[in-house]
Design an enzyme around this catalytic site. Sequence first.
Site, PDB file in Angstrom:
ATOM      1  CG  ASP A 109      15.516   6.824 -10.955  1.00  0.00           C
ATOM      2  OD1 ASP A 109      15.716   6.522 -12.144  1.00  0.00           O
ATOM      3  OD2 ASP A 109      16.314   6.551 -10.028  1.00  0.00           O
ATOM      4  CG  ASP A 120      20.212   4.578 -10.219  1.00  0.00           C
ATOM      5  OD1 ASP A 120      20.752   4.666 -11.339  1.00  0.00           O
ATOM      6  OD2 ASP A 120      19.032   4.908  -9.992  1.00  0.00           O
ATOM      7  CG  HIS A 189      23.469   3.056 -15.363  1.00  0.00           C
ATOM      8  ND1 HIS A 189      24.020   3.517 -14.195  1.00  0.00           N
ATOM      9  CD2 HIS A 189      22.119   3.232 -15.240  1.00  0.00           C
ATOM     10  CE1 HIS A 189      23.061   3.965 -13.408  1.00  0.00           C
ATOM     11  NE2 HIS A 189      21.888   3.796 -14.005  1.00  0.00           N
ATOM     12  CG  HIS A 197      26.842   5.793 -17.766  1.00  0.00           C
ATOM     13  ND1 HIS A 197      26.869   4.412 -17.842  1.00  0.00           N
ATOM     14  CD2 HIS A 197      27.016   6.248 -19.019  1.00  0.00           C
ATOM     15  CE1 HIS A 197      27.063   4.055 -19.096  1.00  0.00           C
ATOM     16  NE2 HIS A 197      27.165   5.148 -19.833  1.00  0.00           N
ATOM     17  CD  GLU A 222      17.966   2.971 -15.214  1.00  0.00           C
ATOM     18  OE1 GLU A 222      19.142   3.253 -14.969  1.00  0.00           O
ATOM     19  OE2 GLU A 222      17.043   3.795 -15.110  1.00  0.00           O
ATOM     20  CD  GLU A 317      17.752   2.700 -11.707  1.00  0.00           C
ATOM     21  OE1 GLU A 317      17.047   3.691 -11.490  1.00  0.00           O
ATOM     22  OE2 GLU A 317      18.853   2.772 -12.298  1.00  0.00           O
TER      23      GLU A 317
END
Length: 336
Positions: A109, A120, A189, A197, A222, A317
């Site tokens: 990740d 992300d 998020h 976030h 994710e 994700e």
Amino acid sequence: MSTNLNRTTNEEKRYLDRMHFDEYNDLRWAAEVHRTVRKHVQKTIKPGMLMIDICEMIENGTRALVEEQGLERGIGFPTGVSLNNCAAHYTPNAGDPTVLQYDDICKVDFGVHVNGRIVDSAFTLSFNPMFDPLKEAVKDATNTGVKEAGIDARLGEIGAAIQEAMESYEVEINGKTHRVKPIRNLNGHSILPYQIHAGKSIPIVKSGDQTKMEEGEYFAIETFGSTGKGYVHEDGECSHYAKKHDTPHIPLRVAKAKALLGTINKNFGTLPFCRRYLDRLGETKYFFALKNLVDVGLVEQYPPLCDTKGSYTAQFEHTIILRPTCKEVVSRGEDY
Ligand SMILES: O=S(=O)(c1cccs1)N(Cc1ccc(F)cc1)Cc1ncn[nH]1
Ligand SMILES: [Mn+2]
Ligand SMILES: [Mn+2]
Ligand SMILES: [Mn+2]
């Protein structure tokens, strides 16, 4: 002639899209770097490699391809390589002797940012084919979340769809059969510039959260599947930290803490960082200063998040943009 009161006309949507052209392109550049780095990683990583070497391969590749430039372009957050029952926020600290094993399941990740626009995205890497059904289940669940996402989509309903997809899978690992469980205390998020976030959390289980996704927002979708309890707890030494956004002025008593905060502001701003990133900047003996910054509430710590010992977890994700004219899955590649 009917006046379109509640939604902007197609012409207005296209105009709005054009207004955001530069930021979308920042994200597309970051996504292209992400795809190139992960393709190299998927080909190169082998059992027997040190986790530190794996992370440095990803970090050096990202820095080179994004043409790292201070706070303008670079690594978005620490390279997560969480293993087996650990699902998130593990990256090795200096001296960590952990070596990747054939029977490990590793959640890779990592983030890339251009002008604070963070991609992300994560995938699960394993060698033993016994993990393939678990990976398929979670890949399907994440794609379900991506499909359900959209302007006006309710976060709780996305969670329900993800859970239904995830729990439709049964997997056999080491001779034991499990129904795949979503990890109910991990979430997707919303993302804002330099803010990994941004306040909205996307559940991966059924929830009554009526909050809607809105036009122009960015989200990390994710999902995590587990053969354990489907619930993570903090476990192991912390490596991930980030300066909080909305902090009041706090007078610092510990001299080293003041200097360390200067280093954090200069090199990371509010982007998450890890101890290895402080090491490479020449910072030494910073542990108590860092602990002080956490204790006074200036820095958030993100310890590794693990399900029960002996369980296995997987993650996929993607980062998406809810553009006025369409939903762009900016981190989509031919691999996932
Ligand atoms: O678990 S989170 O803290 C979170 C999820 C929902 C609301 S806050 N987190 C944000 C984050 C925290 C620290 C980082 F270094 C990087 C990201 C999710 C995440 N971790 C990795 N990829 N995505
Ligand atoms: Mn991530
Ligand atoms: Mn089970
Ligand atoms: Mn994320």
